[in-house]
Write a protein that holds these residues in place. Structure first.
Motif, PDB file in Angstrom:
ATOM      1  N   GLY A  80       0.877  -1.190  -0.062  1.00 20.36           N
ATOM      2  CA  GLY A  80       0.001   0.032  -0.103  1.00 20.36           C
ATOM      3  C   GLY A  80       0.777   1.322   0.071  1.00 20.36           C
ATOM      4  N   GLY A  81       2.037   1.221   0.890  1.00 20.95           N
ATOM      5  CA  GLY A  81       2.802   2.221   0.610  1.00 20.95           C
ATOM      6  C   GLY A  81       2.067   3.659   1.246  1.00 20.95           C
ATOM      7  N   ASP A  82       2.289   4.788   0.586  1.00 19.23           N
ATOM      8  CA  ASP A  82       1.731   6.070   1.091  1.00 19.23           C
ATOM      9  C   ASP A  82       0.322   6.191   0.574  1.00 19.23           C
ATOM     10  N   HIS A  83      -0.063   5.075  -0.252  1.00 18.53           N
ATOM     11  CA  HIS A  83      -1.643   5.261  -0.583  1.00 18.53           C
ATOM     12  C   HIS A  83      -2.478   4.835   0.249  1.00 18.53           C
ATOM     13  N   LEU A 105      -6.644  -4.546  -2.258  1.00 15.77           N
ATOM     14  CA  LEU A 105      -6.467  -3.211  -2.179  1.00 15.77           C
ATOM     15  C   LEU A 105      -6.780  -2.453  -3.726  1.00 15.77           C
ATOM     16  N   SER A 106      -6.459  -3.270  -4.555  1.00 22.40           N
ATOM     17  CA  SER A 106      -6.597  -2.945  -6.030  1.00 22.40           C
ATOM     18  C   SER A 106      -8.154  -2.799  -6.162  1.00 22.40           C
ATOM     19  N   LYS A 163      -4.585   0.593  -8.854  1.00 25.05           N
ATOM     20  CA  LYS A 163      -4.194  -0.617  -9.149  1.00 25.05           C
ATOM     21  C   LYS A 163      -2.768  -0.920  -9.618  1.00 25.05           C
ATOM     22  N   THR A 164      -2.465  -0.144 -10.606  1.00 26.66           N
ATOM     23  CA  THR A 164      -1.097  -0.388 -11.337  1.00 26.66           C
ATOM     24  C   THR A 164      -0.092  -0.162 -10.355  1.00 26.66           C
ATOM     25  N   THR A 165      -0.128   0.762  -9.153  1.00 20.77           N
ATOM     26  CA  THR A 165       0.973   0.893  -8.208  1.00 20.77           C
ATOM     27  C   THR A 165       1.093  -0.128  -7.422  1.00 20.77           C
ATOM     28  N   VAL A 173       7.438  -6.205  -7.186  1.00 24.69           N
ATOM     29  CA  VAL A 173       8.797  -5.945  -6.611  1.00 24.69           C
ATOM     30  C   VAL A 173       8.978  -6.577  -5.343  1.00 24.69           C
ATOM     31  N   TYR A 174       7.899  -6.881  -4.299  1.00 26.14           N
ATOM     32  CA  TYR A 174       7.936  -7.718  -2.995  1.00 26.14           C
ATOM     33  C   TYR A 174       8.263  -9.040  -3.385  1.00 26.14           C
TER      34      TYR A 174
END
Length: 301
Positions: A44-47, A146-147, A154-156, A163-164
């Protein structure tokens, strides 16, 4: 009167949180264990607005929700939890929270592949994070969830997930290389409770816990004596404390072995049901796993 004040306080907290959500436009996500918090943060990061209920050293088997936790849960748009009765005392809270989206990470997995137990309430071992392949499936599950909740990102989320998963693949390769230096006959892992069975299955270790799958069960004198005999018979060099379980049971086991004229060292403290301190390498899933394996291999050589 006290109950009325608490209700008013929670209402005020929730109203202010909802206002914050409107301001920054992010969903409020609550997670239970530190492993899940770390996973959702990576995706999720900063979103998202992310809050984890449990911290380092917290035993999820015995965790009870505080008034502050109730406020967080009440304001959550999505709640990610492990499931499989890991957070036993929180399940009742989840069940009372109608109209809330509670997501069990374990729902991502094929239950027929899980380790069963006739002694545990869920009939499955809940420590699924110790199988990296399962954690990759959990990653994809969080990405999908989350998407669907925030389709514009969604793309993020998919990129973060890819990456993970690459990092998890690299971790697995690194751990296999480290473990390969330990002869098969020395791959016997003795810990405070049965948290490492998935690890044992994935990396070819015989795993023996003094307590059962849940720390709610107590180890008795017979358990200690039986395991001490096993340690002596198999010439186990080291046994391990767990960060979220009191060390007295392992110390009692060490003393029992010594009383029979043998020695076994305490090889270190492993992270089982919780990650290390926030801001440290061991405070991440990948760092925790690497630390555990290095500690185990170095002590058993």
């Amino acid at each position: 009167m006290k109950k009325i004040l608490i209700i008013l306080l929670l209402s005020t907290v929730c109203m202010s949180c909802k206002e914050e959500k409107k301001t920054n436009g992010k969903l409020n996500i609550v997670t239970t264990t530190t492993m899940i918090t770390d996973l959702v943060k990576n995706i999720g990061g900063d979103h998202i607005n992310l809050q984890g209920l449990m911290g380092s050293g917290v035993d999820p088997h015995l965790y009870k929700a505080s008034e502050g936790d109730v406020a967080k849960l009440s304001n959550a748009d999505i709640i990610f939890y492990n499931g499989l009765h890991l957070e036993g005392k929180l399940v009742e809270v989840f069940e009372k929270m109608k109209n809330k989206k509670t997501i069990a990470i374990s729902d991502a997995l094929d239950k027929s592949t899980l380790i069963g137990s006739e002694y545990f309430a869920s009939n499955y071992d809940p420590h699924i994070w110790f199988d990296i392949n399962y954690w990759k499936q959990a990653t994809e599950f969080v990405v999908k969830t989350l998407s669907e909740a925030i389709p514009e990102q969604k793309t993020t989320f998919e990129t973060n997930g890819n990456v993970y998963i690459e990092k998890l693949n690299a971790l697995k390769n690194k751990l296999e290389q480290t473990i390969s230096s330990l002869p098969n006959e020395q791959r016997i892992l003795v810990t405070a409770h049965d948290a490492f069975n998935y690890f044992g299955k994935a990396f070819d270790f015989e795993v023996v816990g003094l307590q059962g799958l849940s720390t709610a069960t107590e180890a008795g004198v017979k358990d200690v004596q039986k395991l001490s005999a096993f340690i002596i018979e198999n010439k186990v060099k080291a046994i391990f404390v767990e960060s979220s379980v009191p060390k007295r049971t392992i110390e009692a086991l060490q003393a029992a072995v010594k009383s029979k004229g043998h020695e076994v060292t305490i090889g270190g403290t492993l992270y089982s049901d919780a990650l290390g301190d926030a801001g440290t390498i061991e405070g991440t899933y990948i760092g925790m796993f690497e630390y555990n394996v290095n500690t185990i291999v170095n002590a058993l050589k």
